[in-house]
Scaffold this active site. Sequence first.
Site, PDB file in Angstrom:
ATOM      1  N   CYS A  57       0.837  -1.215   0.000  1.00 44.65           N
ATOM      2  CA  CYS A  57       0.000   0.000   0.000  1.00 44.65           C
ATOM      3  C   CYS A  57       0.870   1.263   0.000  1.00 44.65           C
ATOM      4  O   CYS A  57       1.857   1.348   0.728  1.00 44.65           O
ATOM      5  CB  CYS A  57      -0.913  -0.025   1.225  1.00 44.65           C
ATOM      6  SG  CYS A  57      -2.041   1.377   1.269  1.00 44.65           S
ATOM      7  N   CYS A  61       0.342   4.904   6.943  1.00 44.13           N
ATOM      8  CA  CYS A  61      -0.299   4.692   8.249  1.00 44.13           C
ATOM      9  C   CYS A  61       0.711   3.979   9.154  1.00 44.13           C
ATOM     10  O   CYS A  61       1.119   2.853   8.854  1.00 44.13           O
ATOM     11  CB  CYS A  61      -1.560   3.852   8.093  1.00 44.13           C
ATOM     12  SG  CYS A  61      -2.624   4.433   6.753  1.00 44.13           S
ATOM     13  N   CYS A  64       0.420   0.239  10.291  1.00 43.88           N
ATOM     14  CA  CYS A  64      -0.007  -0.794   9.348  1.00 43.88           C
ATOM     15  C   CYS A  64       1.129  -1.601   8.729  1.00 43.88           C
ATOM     16  O   CYS A  64       2.065  -1.050   8.144  1.00 43.88           O
ATOM     17  CB  CYS A  64      -0.862  -0.178   8.250  1.00 43.88           C
ATOM     18  SG  CYS A  64      -1.589  -1.442   7.187  1.00 43.88           S
ATOM     19  N   CYS A 101     -16.470  -9.687   5.152  1.00 39.68           N
ATOM     20  CA  CYS A 101     -15.848  -8.402   4.839  1.00 39.68           C
ATOM     21  C   CYS A 101     -14.578  -8.610   4.015  1.00 39.68           C
ATOM     22  O   CYS A 101     -13.689  -9.362   4.413  1.00 39.68           O
ATOM     23  CB  CYS A 101     -15.531  -7.666   6.138  1.00 39.68           C
ATOM     24  SG  CYS A 101     -14.762  -6.067   5.859  1.00 39.68           S
ATOM     25  N   CYS A 133     -19.538  -6.824   3.149  1.00 39.25           N
ATOM     26  CA  CYS A 133     -18.889  -5.573   3.553  1.00 39.25           C
ATOM     27  C   CYS A 133     -17.575  -5.476   2.798  1.00 39.25           C
ATOM     28  O   CYS A 133     -16.978  -6.494   2.449  1.00 39.25           O
ATOM     29  CB  CYS A 133     -18.645  -5.620   5.060  1.00 39.25           C
ATOM     30  SG  CYS A 133     -17.740  -4.203   5.684  1.00 39.25           S
ATOM     31  N   CYS A 193     -19.657   1.359   8.655  1.00 40.68           N
ATOM     32  CA  CYS A 193     -18.865   0.738   9.715  1.00 40.68           C
ATOM     33  C   CYS A 193     -17.654   1.636   9.892  1.00 40.68           C
ATOM     34  O   CYS A 193     -16.835   1.767   8.974  1.00 40.68           O
ATOM     35  CB  CYS A 193     -18.461  -0.661   9.252  1.00 40.68           C
ATOM     36  SG  CYS A 193     -17.251  -1.442  10.312  1.00 40.68           S
ATOM     37  N   ARG A 265     -17.787  -3.449  17.738  1.00 39.62           N
ATOM     38  CA  ARG A 265     -17.029  -4.646  17.362  1.00 39.62           C
ATOM     39  C   ARG A 265     -15.657  -4.692  18.011  1.00 39.62           C
ATOM     40  O   ARG A 265     -14.840  -3.774  17.839  1.00 39.62           O
ATOM     41  CB  ARG A 265     -16.893  -4.708  15.828  1.00 39.62           C
ATOM     42  CG  ARG A 265     -16.229  -6.003  15.353  1.00 39.62           C
ATOM     43  CD  ARG A 265     -16.338  -6.197  13.843  1.00 39.62           C
ATOM     44  NE  ARG A 265     -17.717  -6.088  13.415  1.00 39.62           N
ATOM     45  CZ  ARG A 265     -18.155  -5.219  12.506  1.00 39.62           C
ATOM     46  NH1 ARG A 265     -17.326  -4.406  11.917  1.00 39.62           N
ATOM     47  NH2 ARG A 265     -19.421  -5.183  12.194  1.00 39.62           N
TER      48      ARG A 265
HETATM   49  N1  SAM Z   1      -6.716   0.211   3.145  1.00 41.24           N
HETATM   50  C1  SAM Z   1      -8.012   0.424   3.591  1.00 41.24           C
HETATM   51  C2  SAM Z   1      -8.125   1.544   4.600  1.00 41.24           C
HETATM   52  O1  SAM Z   1      -7.135   1.943   5.175  1.00 41.24           O
HETATM   53  O2  SAM Z   1      -9.243   1.999   4.810  1.00 41.24           O
HETATM   54  C3  SAM Z   1      -8.689  -0.801   4.150  1.00 41.24           C
HETATM   55  C4  SAM Z   1      -7.952  -1.749   5.031  1.00 41.24           C
HETATM   56  S1  SAM Z   1      -7.264  -1.096   6.535  1.00 41.24           S
HETATM   57  C5  SAM Z   1      -6.220  -2.394   7.032  1.00 41.24           C
HETATM   58  C6  SAM Z   1      -8.630  -1.049   7.657  1.00 41.24           C
HETATM   59  C7  SAM Z   1      -8.406  -0.574   9.060  1.00 41.24           C
HETATM   60  O3  SAM Z   1      -7.725  -1.564   9.813  1.00 41.24           O
HETATM   61  C8  SAM Z   1      -7.573   0.662   9.277  1.00 41.24           C
HETATM   62  O4  SAM Z   1      -8.279   1.817   9.042  1.00 41.24           O
HETATM   63  C9  SAM Z   1      -7.208   0.546  10.756  1.00 41.24           C
HETATM   64  O5  SAM Z   1      -8.179   1.147  11.571  1.00 41.24           O
HETATM   65  C10 SAM Z   1      -7.188  -0.962  10.970  1.00 41.24           C
HETATM   66  N2  SAM Z   1      -5.820  -1.441  11.189  1.00 41.24           N
HETATM   67  C11 SAM Z   1      -4.865  -1.577  10.245  1.00 41.24           C
HETATM   68  N3  SAM Z   1      -3.711  -2.021  10.771  1.00 41.24           N
HETATM   69  C12 SAM Z   1      -3.947  -2.162  12.106  1.00 41.24           C
HETATM   70  C13 SAM Z   1      -3.131  -2.581  13.199  1.00 41.24           C
HETATM   71  N4  SAM Z   1      -1.860  -2.924  13.032  1.00 41.24           N
HETATM   72  N5  SAM Z   1      -3.679  -2.612  14.426  1.00 41.24           N
HETATM   73  C14 SAM Z   1      -4.970  -2.254  14.594  1.00 41.24           C
HETATM   74  N6  SAM Z   1      -5.779  -1.850  13.605  1.00 41.24           N
HETATM   75  C15 SAM Z   1      -5.271  -1.789  12.372  1.00 41.24           C
HETATM   76 FE1  SF4 Z   2      -2.879   1.153   3.370  1.00 46.91          FE
HETATM   77 FE2  SF4 Z   2      -2.763  -0.022   5.738  1.00 46.91          FE
HETATM   78 FE3  SF4 Z   2      -3.223   2.582   5.599  1.00 46.91          FE
HETATM   79 FE4  SF4 Z   2      -5.145   0.845   4.749  1.00 46.91          FE
HETATM   80  S1  SF4 Z   2      -4.376   1.091   6.849  1.00 46.91           S
HETATM   81  S2  SF4 Z   2      -4.448   2.721   3.734  1.00 46.91           S
HETATM   82  S3  SF4 Z   2      -3.811  -0.778   3.948  1.00 46.91           S
HETATM   83  S4  SF4 Z   2      -1.339   1.534   4.941  1.00 46.91           S
END
Ligand code: SAM
Ligand code: SF4
Length: 331
Positions: A57, A61, A64, A101, A133, A193, A265
């Site tokens: 990606c 973030c 992530c 989902c 979802c 959600c 959730r």
């Molecule tokens: N890429 C898309 C986005 O960011 O909306 C969808 C997938 S993203 C993994 C969905 C959510 O998962 C993120 O917004 C975050 O809140 C949660 N998430 C991701 N990595 C995480 C982590 N290491 N620990 C807890 N929550 C996490």
């Molecule tokens: Fe990309 Fe992870 Fe951020 Fe979703 S949470 S936008 S997968 S870096």
Amino acid sequence: MIKLGELRHDWTKEELLEIYNKPLLELIYEAATVHRSWHQPDEIQISTLLSVKTGGCPEDCSYCGQAARYHTNIKVQSLLPTDTVLQHAKKAKERGASRFCMAAAWREVRDNRDFDRIIDMVKGVNEMGLEVCCTLGMLTEDQAKRLQEAGLYAYNHNIDTSEEYYNSIISTRQFNSRMNTIQNVRKAGLSICSGGIIGLGETPEDRMGMLRTLANMEKHPDSVPINALARVKGTPLENLPKVDTWDMVRMVATARIAMPASMVRLSAGRIEMSEIEQAWCFMAGANSIFTGERETLLVTPNPGVTEDMEMLQNLGLRPMVSKKTAACSNN
Ligand code: SAM
Ligand code: SF4
Ligand code: DTB
């Protein structure tokens, strides 16, 4: 005195902090009371999560494991074939899930062939009678509409943290872009959600700022995932301390009180919680969990489905029936 159990859209951060900081057992008792007046307290929604596109990606973030710029041990996977996804959905349904989902490590949806394939997946999963979802990153109103027409039930798009703390966690997009996508999803008539993460180094004020944004939306999100940071090696937040379970319980309880009608959730972080710790979260008003068929959430470990079913049985809880299945069998 704050009156509890009413649908409100005018919460102040101070009121939420007052609730969050109550003596623990008092807080749990009050949240459990609100929970019981709005929901069947023995029903837990099972939402099975599948990563349909993993890693690589472009976003930054800092929590992530799927961000391309961090050196994590994640296996990058391009968009899965539709058949594979449908097989997973079938299995999830057989195992008691009412919601399926599909997650993609995308910044945003683009109008390309991959999106056409997602549309096919949505159609297929919808035909199985599951609530479908998706969580695919940012969306335009037209894209949201297209998903809705294909049979999408809900869209997951988290605000992750408070508006004030947002830029310390993510620099490649703004808090407002997230809010815009949520607005686009709402305009398309999809169920929303939206929740966030605790354990990112934020203060209790940030946690309540995040809940305030969610609870003061014109309509509360239908589901609110509360994630505890899953610490992924190679990400900037890998060395932060594990979230304290009582913080998770307080967060769930405050979300339950602030958004009484929503599904709350229990999301990332369950793998590090015992059955007893999770039971406290259910007592405090959590009524939904993510299961992952491959014993992962997206890229981090999650309890196995069998383990989860055993836990529900031990606690006298049962999987919620999908609104769609219930509607079909009543006809
Ligand atoms: N890429 C898309 C986005 O960011 O909306 C969808 C997938 S993203 C993994 C969905 C959510 O998962 C993120 O917004 C975050 O809140 C949660 N998430 C991701 N990595 C995480 C982590 N290491 N620990 C807890 N929550 C996490
Ligand atoms: Fe990309 Fe992870 Fe951020 Fe979703 S949470 S936008 S997968 S870096
Ligand atoms: C959400 O709030 N939690 C889920 C889902 N939405 C997509 C994801 C949690 C991811 C946890 C870390 C991982 O496995 O990548």
